[in-house]
Design a protein around this motif. Structure first.
Motif, short mmCIF file in Angstrom:
data_model
loop_
_atom_site.label_atom_id
_atom_site.label_comp_id
_atom_site.label_asym_id
_atom_site.label_seq_id
_atom_site.Cartn_x
_atom_site.Cartn_y
_atom_site.Cartn_z
N LYS A 170 61.76 -23.32 -2.64
CA LYS A 170 60.43 -23.59 -2.07
C LYS A 170 59.35 -23.60 -3.15
O LYS A 170 59.49 -22.98 -4.19
CB LYS A 170 60.08 -22.53 -1.03
N ASN A 171 58.27 -24.29 -2.87
CA ASN A 171 57.04 -24.27 -3.66
C ASN A 171 57.24 -24.61 -5.14
O ASN A 171 56.57 -24.07 -6.01
CB ASN A 171 56.34 -22.91 -3.51
N GLY A 172 58.17 -25.50 -5.43
CA GLY A 172 58.38 -25.96 -6.80
C GLY A 172 59.32 -25.10 -7.61
O GLY A 172 59.45 -25.29 -8.82
N GLY A 173 60.01 -24.16 -6.97
CA GLY A 173 60.97 -23.33 -7.67
C GLY A 173 62.28 -24.08 -7.91
O GLY A 173 62.56 -25.08 -7.27
N ASN A 174 63.07 -23.60 -8.86
CA ASN A 174 64.35 -24.22 -9.19
C ASN A 174 65.46 -23.19 -9.15
O ASN A 174 65.28 -22.04 -9.56
CB ASN A 174 64.30 -24.83 -10.60
N CYS A 175 66.63 -23.62 -8.71
CA CYS A 175 67.82 -22.77 -8.73
C CYS A 175 68.34 -22.79 -10.17
O CYS A 175 68.78 -23.82 -10.67
CB CYS A 175 68.86 -23.32 -7.76
N CYS B 76 66.57 -18.17 -7.69
CA CYS B 76 65.50 -19.16 -7.86
C CYS B 76 64.52 -18.67 -8.91
O CYS B 76 64.08 -17.52 -8.88
CB CYS B 76 64.75 -19.36 -6.55
N THR B 77 64.16 -19.55 -9.84
CA THR B 77 63.08 -19.28 -10.78
C THR B 77 61.83 -19.92 -10.18
O THR B 77 61.80 -21.12 -9.92
CB THR B 77 63.38 -19.88 -12.17
N CYS B 78 60.82 -19.09 -9.93
CA CYS B 78 59.64 -19.52 -9.18
C CYS B 78 58.48 -19.87 -10.10
O CYS B 78 58.36 -19.31 -11.19
CB CYS B 78 59.20 -18.40 -8.23
N PRO B 79 57.57 -20.74 -9.64
CA PRO B 79 56.33 -20.98 -10.38
C PRO B 79 55.48 -19.70 -10.40
O PRO B 79 55.70 -18.80 -9.59
CB PRO B 79 55.62 -22.09 -9.58
N PRO B 80 54.50 -19.62 -11.29
CA PRO B 80 53.73 -18.38 -11.45
C PRO B 80 53.08 -17.83 -10.19
O PRO B 80 52.94 -16.63 -10.05
CB PRO B 80 52.65 -18.76 -12.48
#
Length: 100
Positions: free
Chosen positions: A35-40, A46-50
């Protein structure tokens, strides 16, 4: 893991599989998007945006520094309540009763 060379991590919590995988340095076969521009970036990670956090990047990072005007709006002079608000202004862990 999936892909012809097993280089694509799979996240059960991912929102969708992106076959183009723009702006990610992973393989050319695609990637799972959170979600919200995060990447697996690893299996079930998930690595999430700031501005986002959580297992699926679905929780807003929500902190703030209360200035004098904001403290006045909170209608309290209790330093502990002000600090609790600063750490969780979105009230995702709502425990505080605001009675002065």
């Amino acid at each position: 893991w999936m892909g012809s060379d097993c280089s694509i991590p799979i996240c059960a919590q991912a929102s969708y599989f992106d076959s183009l995988c723009d702006n990610v340095t992973m393989g050319v076969e695609g990637c799972f998007r959170c979600k919200n521009g995060g990447n697996c970036t690893a299996p079930d990670f998930c690595t999430c945006p700031p501005d986002w956090t959580g297992i699926d990047c679905g929780t807003p990072v929500c902190t703030i520094r209360a200035d004098a005007h904001m403290i006045e709006e909170l209608e309290t002079s209790d330093l502990q309540k002000v600090q609790q608000f600063e750490l969780d202004p979105c009230q995702t862990n709502k425990k505080t009763e605001w009675n002065g």
